[in-house]
Design a protein around this motif. Structure first.
Motif, PDB file in Angstrom:
ATOM      1  N   LEU A   1       0.837  -1.197   0.000  1.00  0.00           N
ATOM      2  CA  LEU A   1       0.000   0.000   0.000  1.00  0.00           C
ATOM      3  C   LEU A   1       0.873   1.248   0.000  1.00  0.00           C
ATOM      4  N   GLU A   2       0.262   2.413  -0.024  1.00  0.00           N
ATOM      5  CA  GLU A   2       1.006   3.668  -0.154  1.00  0.00           C
ATOM      6  C   GLU A   2       2.081   3.842   0.909  1.00  0.00           C
ATOM      7  N   GLY A   3       1.842   3.420   2.132  1.00  0.00           N
ATOM      8  CA  GLY A   3       2.820   3.594   3.201  1.00  0.00           C
ATOM      9  C   GLY A   3       3.832   2.477   3.328  1.00  0.00           C
ATOM     10  N   ASP A   4       3.723   1.442   2.508  1.00  0.00           N
ATOM     11  CA  ASP A   4       4.616   0.283   2.588  1.00  0.00           C
ATOM     12  C   ASP A   4       5.855   0.467   1.714  1.00  0.00           C
ATOM     13  N   GLU A   5       6.855  -0.350   1.979  1.00  0.00           N
ATOM     14  CA  GLU A   5       8.087  -0.338   1.188  1.00  0.00           C
ATOM     15  C   GLU A   5       8.235  -1.601   0.339  1.00  0.00           C
TER      16      GLU A   5
END
Length: 155
Positions: free
Chosen positions: A85-89
């Motif tokens: 998701l957007e906050g993941d790496e």
């Protein structure tokens, strides 16, 4: 108004089009869908630009262009996702794609690994290499071309 080849049900201009034009993909799944759309629309420079790590080393653009010229992309089904998701790496996306090549239809499934580098998602590698039921890089391509998967649709 053209529907997006990725199967999202959206128009290409509201789905993969902006990502193919340079807008960063917000999620690993969005990048995976845009890569499918790039194969379907023969945008091989985009495929190459969105590879990193092992995937970048394995990608052969000339071979992808050659095999892609005779390929009709019939559909994409997302079978699962983990993170990305957007906050993941890092993230994983499972999918199955269908193609027609040389008059024969085939399908292949994989779980792709994506990594975010400097704020942008990249295709990094495949998971489950060599497990039963999965297409390995050196296995025959399920499209029926007679080539190894890595030199055909695994590129």
């Amino acid at each position: 108004m053209q529907p997006c080849p990725c199967g999202s049900g959206k128009l290409i201009l509201a789905c993969c089009g902006p990502i193919l034009a340079g807008k960063p993909a917000p999620t690993a799944e969005a990048l995976m869908r845009s890569r499918y759309t790039a194969y379907a629309t023969r945008k091989f420079a985009y495929i190459e630009e969105t590879c990193a790590g092992p995937a970048a080393k394995a990608f052969d653009r000339r071979e992808a262009e050659r095999s892609g010229a005779d390929t009709e992309w019939l559909g994409l089904t997302i079978t699962g996702r983990e993170a990305g998701l957007e906050g993941d790496e890092i993230g994983k996306v499972g999918f199955t794609f269908r193609v027609r090549q040389n008059g024969q239809e085939a399908a292949a499934s994989e779980v792709s690994i994506f990594r975010k580098i400097d704020g942008r998602w990249f295709y990094w590698d495949r998971e489950d290499r060599g497990k039963p039921g999965r297409v390995g890089r050196n296995d025959p391509c399920p499209c029926g071309s007679g080539k190894k998967f890595k030199a055909c649709h695994g590129a």
